[in-house]
Design a protein around this motif. Structure first.
Motif, mmCIF file in Angstrom:
data_model
loop_
_atom_site.group_PDB
_atom_site.id
_atom_site.type_symbol
_atom_site.label_atom_id
_atom_site.label_comp_id
_atom_site.label_asym_id
_atom_site.label_seq_id
_atom_site.Cartn_x
_atom_site.Cartn_y
_atom_site.Cartn_z
ATOM 1 N N THR A 49 0.831 -1.210 0.000
ATOM 2 C CA THR A 49 0.000 0.000 0.000
ATOM 3 C C THR A 49 0.861 1.253 0.000
ATOM 4 N N TRP A 52 2.788 1.722 -3.394
ATOM 5 C CA TRP A 52 1.949 2.303 -4.450
ATOM 6 C C TRP A 52 1.590 3.755 -4.136
ATOM 7 N N LYS A 53 1.391 4.064 -2.850
ATOM 8 C CA LYS A 53 1.069 5.435 -2.458
ATOM 9 C C LYS A 53 2.224 6.380 -2.783
ATOM 10 N N ARG A 56 2.581 5.641 -7.058
ATOM 11 C CA ARG A 56 1.395 5.654 -7.937
ATOM 12 C C ARG A 56 0.157 5.999 -7.131
ATOM 13 N N GLU A 57 0.167 7.208 -6.611
ATOM 14 C CA GLU A 57 -0.939 7.694 -5.778
ATOM 15 C C GLU A 57 -2.263 7.512 -6.505
ATOM 16 N N GLY A 58 -3.239 6.911 -5.817
ATOM 17 C CA GLY A 58 -4.570 6.737 -6.414
ATOM 18 C C GLY A 58 -4.784 5.383 -7.056
ATOM 19 N N GLU A 59 -3.703 4.628 -7.293
ATOM 20 C CA GLU A 59 -3.828 3.290 -7.881
ATOM 21 C C GLU A 59 -3.775 2.226 -6.794
ATOM 22 N N GLU A 60 -4.398 1.086 -7.070
ATOM 23 C CA GLU A 60 -4.357 -0.048 -6.146
ATOM 24 C C GLU A 60 -3.306 -1.057 -6.618
#
Length: 433
Positions: A49, A52-53, A56-60
């Motif tokens: 988490t 990715w934060k 790639r903020e906003g993606e899971e």
């Protein structure tokens, strides 16, 4: 918060946590803060988490990568030299009891080999020969060169820094290491991997330095091999973030106060010396402040001396042509790529509890030399084979320029591109002293 302390440490990176641990053991009252909600700063190990934060903020994260609990991805790739400074600090402070370790399986080096009558030119990666017997078996050299390198290793082994009689006919304190290489008639390619993969130098400036310095580095490498396993490098299970966390625990046990999710708005000064910090409406007083360079951006206390590019790569296979090992370091020496600085590859896997079972994490890093950093690491990325996910970061390298002793503000240096903690450990010792 509104109290007086002997020292305030800002940022929970490895260097800051070692220093707060050492200060608290000495009986100092320490306040330690970090703007993040996790320990480690730049040396943190992130779950899926947070990874990715950050990138790639906003993606899971993809569902096939499993649960957060399986992931501890290092932002900055480093291994620990088994007989190096960081291990000595860990042993001295007994922080080792909080950590579990694994030996890295192998250390490789890349070499460009010219073609001959029966072969074409090619780039190869092979294990770094770490002693006289390995030198005789290494495919990095021809038959006669193997014997010459074996003789160098025998010489290095018998050298006593404090006994000039063991130096033969070379004054190791005055003559450069290049004179030692000449004495043993080593070829350029052999000098290259010895300096960069055994001596762990980042560039070739060492060739004109006193030979004793490089021989000490060779000894560090060879003494580290076999200390805990077949490789000179160690790595903590659950990722590098466990090391700053363990030093934080040491500090807390000795009375240190910790506050995460605490942005520091201002470092306070009185008559040219630090007097404390301000966080919102709260202040804390201390005659000594230690911090990482990200907390002094507005104070103009550091200068940027370069940039580092790093690529975190998630893969479903080990690196090809490495005997399917689960962990490895690969060094691509500068000369082999017509560069000014080396490229480093570190790889760990689910065996180190840093990713889901069957997956591998390789991280490529180097000092940036052009306007296209990602193209610079392409030779290393080609060694990796198929990559499932890649996260690239480009970071400034900050160096303090303030008068630390007169201000009592000690700023740590940014982490360099090297794949080990020796330079970081020297920075800690310099500040501590």
């Amino acid at each position: 918060m509104n109290e007086e302390y002997d020292a305030i440490v800002i940022g929970t990176g490895l260097k800051e946590c070692i220093l707060s641990g050492l200060l608290s053991v000495k009986g100092k009252k320490v306040l330690h803060l970090d703007r993040n909600g996790y320990y480690g700063g730049e040396t943190a190990s992130l779950n899926l988490t947070n990874l990715w934060k950050m990138f790639r903020e906003g993606e899971e994260p993809p569902k096939q990568f499993g649960h957060n609990r399986d992931w501890n991805v290092d932002i900055i790739p480093k291994f620990i030299i088994a007989n190096g400074l960081l291990v000595k600090m860990l042993l001295h402070t007994k922080v080792t009891k909080y950590l579990e370790w694994k030996c890295i399986d192998a250390s490789f080096v890349m070499q460009y080999q010219k073609g001959g009558m029966l072969s074409s030119a090619k780039t190869v990666i092979h294990k770094v020969p770490a002693n006289d017997s390995e030198a005789l078996k290494s495919p990095l050299m021809g038959l006669f060169e193997k014997k010459r390198l074996r003789n160098l290793y025998i010489y290095v082994d018998k050298v006593d820094e404090n006994d000039p009689k063991t130096w033969d006919d070379i004054d190791l304190r005055k003559q450069p290491i290049s004179d030692v290489f000449k004495k043993f008639k080593l070829e350029d390619n052999t000098i290259d991997f010895m300096g960069h993969a055994v001596g762990l130098y980042r560039d070739d400036s060492y060739l004109s330095r006193p030979a004793i310095e490089t021989i000490a580095r060779f000894k560090l490498y060879t003494d580290s091999v076999g200390k805990y396993g077949d490789s000179p490098f160690l790595y903590p299970v659950y990722g590098l973030g466990g090391i700053p966390e363990s030093f934080s625990r040491l500090c807390a046990i000795h009375g240190g106060t910790y506050m995460l999710n605490m942005p520091v708005d201002e470092i306070l000064f009185e008559d040219g010396k630090v007097s404390g910090i301000r966080c919102g409406q709260d202040t804390a007083k201390a005659p000594l402040v230690i911090c990482d360079p990200t907390y002094t951006k507005d104070l103009k206390k550091t200068k940027v001396i370069g940039k580092v590019v790093r690529a975190i790569c998630i893969m479903d296979h080990p690196i090809p042509n490495t005997n399917n090992v689960s962990s490895i370091q690969i060094i691509l020496p500068q000369k082999q790529l017509n560069r000014n600085s080396d490229i480093y590859v570190t790889m760990v896997s689910s065996e180190h509890a840093v990713c889901a079972k069957g997956l591998y994490i390789a991280i490529v890093s180097t000092t940036v030399e052009t306007n296209n950093p990602e193209a610079e690491i392409e030779p290393a990325l080609k060694l990796l084979g198929n990559i499932l996910e890649m996260f690239v970061s480009i970071s400034d390298i900050h160096e303090p320029i303030n008068d630390a002793k007169s201000e009592n503000l000690f700023i740590t240096k940014s982490y360099d591109a090297t794949s080990h903690f020796e330079s970081a450990s020297l920075d800690v010792l310099a500040i501590y002293e």
